[in-house]
Design a protein around this motif. Sequence first.
Motif, PDB file in Angstrom:
ATOM      1  N   TRP A 154     112.425  18.575 -60.417  1.00 56.72           N
ATOM      2  CA  TRP A 154     111.587  18.872 -61.591  1.00 56.72           C
ATOM      3  C   TRP A 154     110.315  18.023 -61.572  1.00 56.72           C
ATOM      4  N   ARG A 155     110.483  16.738 -61.325  1.00 56.50           N
ATOM      5  CA  ARG A 155     109.305  15.849 -61.293  1.00 56.50           C
ATOM      6  C   ARG A 155     108.369  16.224 -60.148  1.00 56.50           C
ATOM      7  N   LEU A 156     108.945  16.570 -59.007  1.00 54.11           N
ATOM      8  CA  LEU A 156     108.121  16.953 -57.858  1.00 54.11           C
ATOM      9  C   LEU A 156     107.193  18.101 -58.218  1.00 54.11           C
ATOM     10  N   VAL A 157     107.739  19.123 -58.886  1.00 55.89           N
ATOM     11  CA  VAL A 157     106.943  20.299 -59.235  1.00 55.89           C
ATOM     12  C   VAL A 157     106.017  19.991 -60.405  1.00 55.89           C
ATOM     13  N   GLU A 158     106.551  19.361 -61.441  1.00 60.79           N
ATOM     14  CA  GLU A 158     105.759  19.102 -62.641  1.00 60.79           C
ATOM     15  C   GLU A 158     104.550  18.224 -62.329  1.00 60.79           C
ATOM     16  N   GLU A 159     104.758  17.193 -61.529  1.00 55.95           N
ATOM     17  CA  GLU A 159     103.658  16.287 -61.210  1.00 55.95           C
ATOM     18  C   GLU A 159     102.647  16.914 -60.263  1.00 55.95           C
ATOM     19  N   SER A 160     103.044  17.985 -59.563  1.00 57.69           N
ATOM     20  CA  SER A 160     102.143  18.633 -58.604  1.00 57.69           C
ATOM     21  C   SER A 160     101.560  19.930 -59.135  1.00 57.69           C
ATOM     22  N   LEU A 161     101.773  20.216 -60.437  1.00 55.22           N
ATOM     23  CA  LEU A 161     101.342  21.508 -60.972  1.00 55.22           C
ATOM     24  C   LEU A 161      99.858  21.787 -60.777  1.00 55.22           C
ATOM     25  N   PRO A 162      98.953  20.831 -61.053  1.00 53.09           N
ATOM     26  CA  PRO A 162      97.524  21.140 -60.830  1.00 53.09           C
ATOM     27  C   PRO A 162      97.256  21.548 -59.382  1.00 53.09           C
ATOM     28  N   LEU A 163      97.830  20.822 -58.444  1.00 50.51           N
ATOM     29  CA  LEU A 163      97.631  21.142 -57.033  1.00 50.51           C
ATOM     30  C   LEU A 163      98.237  22.502 -56.696  1.00 50.51           C
ATOM     31  N   ASP A 200     105.489  20.398 -38.662  1.00 50.35           N
ATOM     32  CA  ASP A 200     106.829  19.931 -38.992  1.00 50.35           C
ATOM     33  C   ASP A 200     107.293  20.477 -40.342  1.00 50.35           C
ATOM     34  N   LEU A 201     106.374  20.473 -41.337  1.00 48.97           N
ATOM     35  CA  LEU A 201     106.754  20.990 -42.648  1.00 48.97           C
ATOM     36  C   LEU A 201     106.993  22.498 -42.583  1.00 48.97           C
ATOM     37  N   LYS A 202     106.123  23.200 -41.871  1.00 46.99           N
ATOM     38  CA  LYS A 202     106.296  24.649 -41.713  1.00 46.99           C
ATOM     39  C   LYS A 202     107.662  24.943 -41.096  1.00 46.99           C
ATOM     40  N   ARG A 203     107.993  24.155 -40.109  1.00 45.13           N
ATOM     41  CA  ARG A 203     109.270  24.381 -39.416  1.00 45.13           C
ATOM     42  C   ARG A 203     110.459  24.147 -40.350  1.00 45.13           C
ATOM     43  N   ILE A 204     110.435  23.072 -41.127  1.00 45.41           N
ATOM     44  CA  ILE A 204     111.583  22.798 -41.999  1.00 45.41           C
ATOM     45  C   ILE A 204     111.680  23.821 -43.127  1.00 45.41           C
ATOM     46  N   ILE A 205     110.532  24.341 -43.592  1.00 42.69           N
ATOM     47  CA  ILE A 205     110.572  25.384 -44.625  1.00 42.69           C
ATOM     48  C   ILE A 205     111.333  26.598 -44.106  1.00 42.69           C
ATOM     49  N   HIS A 206     110.981  27.051 -42.925  1.00 46.72           N
ATOM     50  CA  HIS A 206     111.571  28.292 -42.416  1.00 46.72           C
ATOM     51  C   HIS A 206     112.950  28.062 -41.813  1.00 46.72           C
ATOM     52  N   ARG A 207     113.164  26.863 -41.303  1.00 44.19           N
ATOM     53  CA  ARG A 207     114.519  26.554 -40.836  1.00 44.19           C
ATOM     54  C   ARG A 207     115.483  26.509 -42.032  1.00 44.19           C
ATOM     55  N   THR A 208     115.012  26.010 -43.171  1.00 47.63           N
ATOM     56  CA  THR A 208     115.842  25.996 -44.374  1.00 47.63           C
ATOM     57  C   THR A 208     116.160  27.413 -44.831  1.00 47.63           C
ATOM     58  N   GLY A 211      96.879  22.297 -46.279  1.00 45.52           N
ATOM     59  CA  GLY A 211      98.027  21.501 -46.705  1.00 45.52           C
ATOM     60  C   GLY A 211      98.537  21.929 -48.072  1.00 45.52           C
ATOM     61  N   ARG A 212      97.596  22.214 -49.015  1.00 45.46           N
ATOM     62  CA  ARG A 212      98.013  22.658 -50.347  1.00 45.46           C
ATOM     63  C   ARG A 212      98.703  24.021 -50.276  1.00 45.46           C
ATOM     64  N   THR A 213      98.169  24.910 -49.455  1.00 47.98           N
ATOM     65  CA  THR A 213      98.770  26.247 -49.297  1.00 47.98           C
ATOM     66  C   THR A 213     100.183  26.136 -48.736  1.00 47.98           C
ATOM     67  N   LEU A 214     100.327  25.304 -47.721  1.00 49.05           N
ATOM     68  CA  LEU A 214     101.650  25.129 -47.117  1.00 49.05           C
ATOM     69  C   LEU A 214     102.610  24.441 -48.087  1.00 49.05           C
ATOM     70  N   PHE A 215     102.097  23.496 -48.867  1.00 49.62           N
ATOM     71  CA  PHE A 215     102.933  22.804 -49.847  1.00 49.62           C
ATOM     72  C   PHE A 215     103.453  23.793 -50.892  1.00 49.62           C
ATOM     73  N   ARG A 216     102.573  24.697 -51.337  1.00 45.39           N
ATOM     74  CA  ARG A 216     103.026  25.704 -52.318  1.00 45.39           C
ATOM     75  C   ARG A 216     104.080  26.615 -51.691  1.00 45.39           C
ATOM     76  N   GLU A 217     103.860  27.009 -50.461  1.00 45.95           N
ATOM     77  CA  GLU A 217     104.867  27.832 -49.785  1.00 45.95           C
ATOM     78  C   GLU A 217     106.207  27.104 -49.752  1.00 45.95           C
ATOM     79  N   GLY A 218     106.161  25.790 -49.468  1.00 44.46           N
ATOM     80  CA  GLY A 218     107.389  25.009 -49.405  1.00 44.46           C
ATOM     81  C   GLY A 218     108.081  24.908 -50.749  1.00 44.46           C
ATOM     82  N   VAL A 219     107.302  24.674 -51.821  1.00 43.42           N
ATOM     83  CA  VAL A 219     107.889  24.557 -53.161  1.00 43.42           C
ATOM     84  C   VAL A 219     108.484  25.897 -53.595  1.00 43.42           C
ATOM     85  N   GLU A 220     107.765  26.977 -53.360  1.00 39.91           N
ATOM     86  CA  GLU A 220     108.282  28.290 -53.751  1.00 39.91           C
ATOM     87  C   GLU A 220     109.535  28.638 -52.949  1.00 39.91           C
TER      88      GLU A 220
END
Length: 828
Positions: free
Chosen positions: A637-646, A667-675, A713-722
């Motif tokens: 919850w904190r991860l998403v709430e604190e990153s809402l503007p981004l 590395d982040l792209k890989r862990i998103i899709h591996r998950t 990085g922001r685009t990939l971060f949003r993909e990861g959160v979603e």
Amino acid sequence: MGYDFPTVEKKWQQYWEEKGVFHVERDPGKPKFYCLEMFPYPSGALHMGHLRNYSIGDLLARFLWMKGFNVLHPMGFDAFGLPAENAAIKYGVHPHQWTWQNIEHMTDQLKRMGCSYDWRRRVESCNPNYYRWTQWLFLQFFKKGLAYRKHAPVNWCSDCKTVLANEQVIDGGHCWRCHTPVTKRALEQWFLRITDYAQELLDSLKELPGWPERVRVMQENWIGRSEGVRLAFSVPEFGEELETFTTRFDTIFGVTFLALAPEHPLVEKIIARSPQAEKLRSFVREVTAESEIDRTAVGGEKKGIFTGYSAVNPVNGEEVPLYIANYILMEYGTGAIMGVPAHDQRDFDFARKFGIPIRVVIAPADGTKLDGNTMPKAFEEPGIQCNSGFFDGMPSQEAIPRMAAWAEEQGYGVREVNFRIRDWLISRQRFWGAPIPVVYCDDCGIVPIPEEQLPVELPMEVQLLEGGRSPLPVTDSWVNTTCPKCGGPARRETDTMDTFICSSWYFLRYTSPWTQEAPFLKEDAAYWMNVDQYIGGIEHACLHLIYARFFTKVLADLGYISVREPFQNLLTQGMVIKDGAKMSKSKGNVVDPDEIISRYGADTARLFILFASPPERDLDWSDQGVEGAHRFLNRVWRLVEESLPLLRNARRQRIPMSDLEERELRDLKRIIHRTTYRVSKDIQEEMQFNTAVARIMELANALGAFSARDERGRTLFREGVETLLTVLSPFTPHFCEELWSMLGNTPCLAETPWPEADEEALVEDQVTVVLQENGKLRDRFEIPAGLSAEELRERILETPQAQERFLGKEILKVIVVPNKLVNVVVKK
């Protein structure tokens, strides 16, 4: 407390209900999936076993909705039965009132859990619009000759004040519900001919690879198929033939006595003629008063009495004494056994006690000599025939079919298949159940109620009687009626049906719960059946699961459905354990689900239950584990709430792996899709939900450590959160829906497609790994990055180059540095 879970959970429960998100209809354009948990008895409140069962089912249903399946996920209540009646007697309320109050309370609890049920389809087996069709099905069985009434010794529970089916007698002779020792009573009762389907019930277990092997073995053993010979010993004094069945016809020449069950019909004839009638009758009374467990216990005392009469072995014409014995049961086999004490331990014990000769007819294959006068125990192993006429010298295993064929040729007996399972006794001498829809007329006999007059409703104005006795037999206004056939006076059947009748077809009613034309519509059953995934306790392996299979096969033969098995796949979840024992009020270790949900929220409870243990194993309750699940949700919850503007300013798109050059982004792209890939596999293929949660936690950790420094990085971060919220949502739906909406996303997550893993992102980056021998470079290999030390060791040492180099050398140890080197230390 990072988020207001009471408000969040109520909000989304209301949203799903108002929007009808989980309402489902037939849709030939979509693949269907019927997900079903065993429906509960409305005992008053959910317990943790319920919570675990329904969390598993809801996770699977939600996942499959998102995967594009048309998911039928219904819920109802197995609402007839003893607990409501006993509670009503205890608290002075009517079982109807008690049951319906509990149904509504438990429905509210299930809604608080956030279960994705189509609540429009709820069924209650005590509702006349349901048990009308239970009665209708009974009449179809009756017309087909599968329902019949007979006088027979039956299992009686003195505490429950009713008879029990054989399957409801457990642990060697105790009531399945209250564990009171079961006794025998001779009563006229209704049965269903489940034995007509015994062979198919056995054979079609092979067609259920999605069932646990343990359950299939339990059913196989309960059905108990055996091949043998049925033969008759004549009893000259009575001019009767005494039938027996044996799987060991190779021992026929070793028969030295016959024994009858005390309940055998011939016993009464013997007593009527015998000069020692009172002695025999006294023995019969003594033995029939004992429990089945005492009579059949291994090593238990063998009781018997000589009748004074003999029977004749048809094979050799020998007269053998006829006994009555406690260890013979009327419901198994024919109620009479041929005693071969040399080769059956129970017969051996009996013969030793009563001085009956012991004749050896199978000798050990190693040549050991056996003497019936001195042998210490029965020889029950295969061996060599002896004292068996022209079969002497033949291996006994070979002799069994040869001797059986010979018996048929000579007219001594017939080969036959027998089963341990017995016809299903469905009569219950209690009030709170579906009335059996027949009347008894002095002129017409047993007359079924016409279908158009169904349901035969329970009278609601009756007063319950002390001790659990049914008030139906003394309710004259209900019992006395007219015969549908002749119009004369008649009496209703006052027994009600076993509640397992209600649960033997409820999964079919869910497909058409609104129809009043039939128990279900054929077109609906044809679309939805069979159940793709069934979830429930293993305690019903030889009760509900056999009965439901039997009903399904009968209904298929009657032309109402096209499937012959009700449940394609079966998951039997483990128990919930606390302080080393199964949760129960008597042990004082119960955790109240309402308390957990009120303190931590439904999502925390669901997450802990699904993460704490694989579903088929027992779950050890842990307060610390619940708190840990709650902390994890707060961290997300904190991860998403604190990153809402981004997040709100980031683009919603997937950046191809080939467009990412920086190692951190790759590395982040890989862990998103591996998950995504691994969670999908864990849920759909492996049903290992705890490992799925562990992978989701890894993704959350990676996102927490990631720093988005530019637009990509922001685009990939949003993909990861979603992705995180999407794959977590079947586990914690309210929580994820709220965060998803906070990102500005529509529609709701429950209606959002499950993400597909990017194959390119699943391919690991290549690294160069060197192979060393005693620290000296020998070779180089290009392999995927990120392999564990063990994976890297195996990958390198299995290459042809490595196998050739170290062939014949003694390897002392292998040193591995992941992504860098493998150093093989060999003896010089």
